[in-house]
Design an enzyme around this catalytic site. Structure first.
Site, PDB file in Angstrom:
ATOM      1  N   ASP A 286      12.716  27.723 -36.880  1.00 14.73           N
ATOM      2  CA  ASP A 286      11.493  27.598 -37.655  1.00 14.73           C
ATOM      3  C   ASP A 286      11.707  26.445 -38.647  1.00 14.73           C
ATOM      4  O   ASP A 286      12.836  25.991 -38.877  1.00 14.73           O
ATOM      5  CB  ASP A 286      11.149  28.914 -38.370  1.00 14.73           C
ATOM      6  CG  ASP A 286       9.651  28.992 -38.670  1.00 14.73           C
ATOM      7  OD1 ASP A 286       9.003  27.931 -38.746  1.00 14.73           O
ATOM      8  OD2 ASP A 286       9.128  30.115 -38.817  1.00 14.73           O
TER       9      ASP A 286
HETATM   10  C1  BGC Z   1       6.015  28.790 -39.445  1.00 12.21           C
HETATM   11  C2  BGC Z   1       5.985  28.723 -37.937  1.00 12.21           C
HETATM   12  C3  BGC Z   1       5.450  27.389 -37.490  1.00 12.21           C
HETATM   13  C4  BGC Z   1       6.278  26.291 -38.110  1.00 12.21           C
HETATM   14  C5  BGC Z   1       5.900  24.897 -37.667  1.00 12.21           C
HETATM   15  C6  BGC Z   1       6.638  27.566 -40.070  1.00 12.21           C
HETATM   16  O1  BGC Z   1       6.459  27.561 -41.420  1.00 12.21           O
HETATM   17  O2  BGC Z   1       6.714  29.956 -39.834  1.00 12.21           O
HETATM   18  O3  BGC Z   1       5.231  29.782 -37.448  1.00 12.21           O
HETATM   19  O4  BGC Z   1       5.468  27.305 -36.091  1.00 12.21           O
HETATM   20  O5  BGC Z   1       6.148  26.374 -39.514  1.00 12.21           O
HETATM   21  O6  BGC Z   1       4.702  24.499 -38.194  1.00 12.21           O
END
Ligand code: BGC
Length: 713
Positions: A286
């Site tokens: 993430d």
């Molecule tokens: C979120 C994810 C997301 C990622 C990329 C993160 O803050 O938890 O769900 O895919 O950002 O944007």
């Protein structure tokens, strides 16, 4: 999973320098605003509205990671945040034609519920209980996104969540495990098809692996404390279903489970995911999550985080910089074995081969004069929105008659841009049909009022209530789930008018509806319904579409009741009016609306539930009849309970469901075939067991009102 590329992968690995290998694991994001689900534009808008300060805006900005062309040319970037069709091609050309080995880039994007054609938020769409629909809308978003250069989506999100305080409850299929498994697998099929190398597919990266839906207190990014049983029974099955459906990616979650952040959890990422489930795709962290293991307090510094994450089985580092800054040195110093590095690189290359990027790095080549929001896409978005809506209450005021004079109230009615909901990065407010436009397009006799006092002529008051889109999604945890004070005042004022009140809810989580439950004659839960929301709402209000959605999330009576869900395990002192039982003094134990709840403009009856065992299946039959005078669709739900086991078992658990269309007076024999394995559980040592004894089966139109039968196995 496609393993047929092993020869090509090994050949390529043999030619790669250490730096090029590390490059494949580097996911750059040009501008990242913290971990927030908002674009820069939206954040600036929030600042203008006084919701965040300039300092807060700035503090959300992670170090700008400009991808310089020379990084791509040197093979230092493997995955890149999507940048639109034209720019993606330009950068891809550099990667393919000017880098030493010509390894294509993979472009990632959060395509969560539509790309430009935004469909309802996942929590909403799950209420359709329609696997074919889930697959079709994913197919549509894959086509649009692939056209714009996207190769992978960070979706589906299959975090079972039972806590409405957590804003991210909007992003998954709700509180039930089976629902998330079915929903997630359908999405994977839709994004990838059976041939992910087609140019109009995108890879699915299922998230957040795992347990994120159980953050303590519903507070985002918080710790997670969880038994092995809950992990195996409630949390992991949707991920396994997505892996079995062929998901090419998995995103480990931000949270820790019992003290170990998923980003460095080798047991999860290697033993469960790879060894047990045979996952051969890639794991992508993430945003910034590898570096955040330092703040979790399990890694000493960025170098330690890189070492621990790679060793645990995290292939790709999204935007934290730990891998590009430290992995090469760690391998050279012998602190990370080159074999482990090779494995991670092979996983990334396998996904790129599976997507056909080596043969066709540019995806959809033909120019399309209207790649987005095609009429057929809008039609599907409208269908999806209609099926997602849940009629919570109706004393008979709905469907409205064409001649009804309607007074529309509530800010959200006039704000079409709010219809997209959270995580609609590429959705645009101007693409959306709001409530007022939808009503007008249907020829409704409606007037929009700013205050109740002005209303004299109306036959029915239509209140458009709920949450703004920035109130659900990432980092939007709340302790108070009631409607905002000004909306509660509006409800009270409307109730004084002595006219029928219909409420439309636009929201991303279950809300505590309070006085609305009594004041409104009808309540339609429309969620954040997407670009065609206004049209779909009008379709339902006027009966052009007979509502069929059922809740996949329980609506509590009070915020303090959270987590509030249907498949709880019994205590020794079940709630009753006696004092020393498991209850609250100030709210009833029952929810406001139970899981599976949803009304129709017709009625259905259930009769003659029968059960028998055939080989290794339980076969259930029930007669469902449309007893009203309109055609409708009933979502028939099948639950079970194991009343006596060595471990306490849920009072009810969803086993299967079926959407049954019935014309007036028509009846159908609905049959469920349940593999006996579905009745098993994980014992106190986390071993899967199916215990002999009595099993109770329940079938009905919601989780509360059911017919019951049982069988001894
Ligand atoms: C979120 C994810 C997301 C990622 C990329 C993160 O803050 O938890 O769900 O895919 O950002 O944007």
């Amino acid at each position: 999973m496609h393993r047929e590329y092993e020869k090509e992968i090994q050949e390529l690995l043999g030619k790669m320098t250490l730096e090029e290998k590390v490059g494949q694991l580097n996911h750059l994001c040009p501008t990242t605003y913290g971990a927030f689900a908002f674009s820069e534009e939206e954040l600036i808008q929030q600042m203008r509205e006084g919701k965040i300060t300039f300092q807060e805006l700035e503090s959300m900005r992670l170090p700008q990671q400009d991808c310089r062309e020379e990084d791509i040319r040197a093979g230092r970037v493997g995955v890149y945040a999507a940048v639109g069709r034209k720019e993606a091609r330009r950068l891809q050309k550099i990667a393919v034609e000017e880098s030493r080995l010509g390894i294509p880039l993979l472009f990632g994007r959060d395509v969560i519920h539509g790309y430009r054609t935004i469909t309802p938020i996942p929590l909403g769409e799950s209420c359709a209980f329609d696997e074919a629909l889930w697959e079709q809308t994913a197919r549509m978003s894959a086509r649009e996104a692939a056209y714009d250069g996207v190769g992978l989506t960070y979706a589906p999100m299959v975090d079972v969540s039972k806590d409405a305080r957590w804003g991210r409850i909007a992003e998954s299929a709700g509180e039930d495990t089976l629902m998330n498994a079915r929903y997630g697998a359908a999405k994977v099929r839709g994004y990838q098809t059976s041939d992910p190398s087609r140019p109009d597919t995108i890879a699915a990266c299922v998230k957040h692996f795992c347990g994120y839906g159980f953050v303590e207190g519903g507070r985002d990014y918080n710790r997670v404390e969880m038994s092995e049983q809950r992990l195996w029974e409630d949390v992991l099955p949707p991920f396994q279903a997505c892996v079995e459906a062929g998901a090419l990616g998995v995103m480990p979650s931000f949270n820790d489970i019992n003290g170990v952040p998923s980003s460095v959890n080798g047991w999860l990422l290697r033993d469960v995911l790879r060894k047990e489930w045979g996952f051969a795709g890639t794991t992508i962290s993430d945003a910034n999550a590898v570096a955040e293991c330092i703040t979790h307090g399990v890694c000493a510094d960025a170098e330690d985080a890189a070492r621990q994450a790679l060793t645990a089985g995290m292939d790709v580092d999204m935007s934290s910089g730990c891998y590009p800054n430290h992995l090469k040195e760690l391998v050279e110093a012998g602190q990370v074995s080159e074999n482990l590095l090779n494995e991670a690189v092979a996983n990334v290359l396998r996904v790129k081969f599976s997507l056909g990027l080596f043969e066709n790095p540019y995806g959809i080549l033909e120019e399309d004069p209207q790649p987005f929001l095609k009429p057929a896409y809008r039609q599907l978005a409208r269908q999806s929105a209609r099926e997602s809506m849940v009629l919570l209450k109706n004393t008979g005021v709905l469907p409205l008659k064409p001649e009804t004079k309607l007074a529309v109230l509530g800010e959200l009615a006039a704000d079409a841009g709010e219809m997209t909901g959270t995580w609609a990065l590429d959705g645009k407010g101007e693409d959306c049909v709001g409530v007022l436009e939808g009503l007008k397009a249907r020829g409704a006799r409606c007037t929009y009022y700013a205050s109740v006092a002005q209303i004299q002529q109306a036959d029915v008051l239509l209140l458009v209530l709920g949450e703004k889109k920035c109130d659900s999604g990432e980092a939007t945890s709340k302790t108070d789930l009631r409607l905002p004070p000004e909306q509660r005042a509006l409800i009270r004022a409307a109730a004084m008018m002595g006219k029928p009140v219909v409420a439309i809810l636009l929201n991303g989580r279950p809300l505590v509806l309070g006085e609305l439950l009594g004041c409104a004659d009808a309540i339609l839960e429309a969620w954040h319904p997407g670009v065609e929301g206004g049209n779909a709402i009008a379709d339902v209000l006027y009966g052009a579409y007979n509502p069929s959605g059922k809740l996949t999330t329980t609506f509590p009576n009070a915020s303090g009741q959270c987590p509030c869900y249907y498949d709880y395990t019994p205590t020794g002192r079940p709630a009753s009016s006696f004092q020393c039982t498991s209850r609250y003094l100030d709210v009833p134990m029952e929810p406001a609306f139970p899981f599976g709840w949803g009304l129709s403009y017709t009625t259905f009856s259930y009769e003659g539930l029968k059960v028998e065992k055939q080989e290794n299946r339980i076969v259930l039959g029930v007669t469902v009849k449309n007893t009203g005078n309109r055609a409708g669709v009933e979502v028939v739900q099948c639950y079970f309970r194991d009343p006596v086991a060595r471990r306490t078992r849920p009072v009810k658990r969803l086993l299967d469901f079926r959407r049954v269309p019935l014309s007036p007076g028509q009846q159908e024999q609905v049959c469920f075939q349940i593999p006996v394995e579905q009745l098993g559980y994980y014992d106190e040592r986390a071993r899967f067991v199916i215990e002999p004894g009595e099993f109770v089966f329940m079938v009905g139109g919601n989780s509360r009102d059911v017919l019951t039968t049982s069988i001894v196995l």
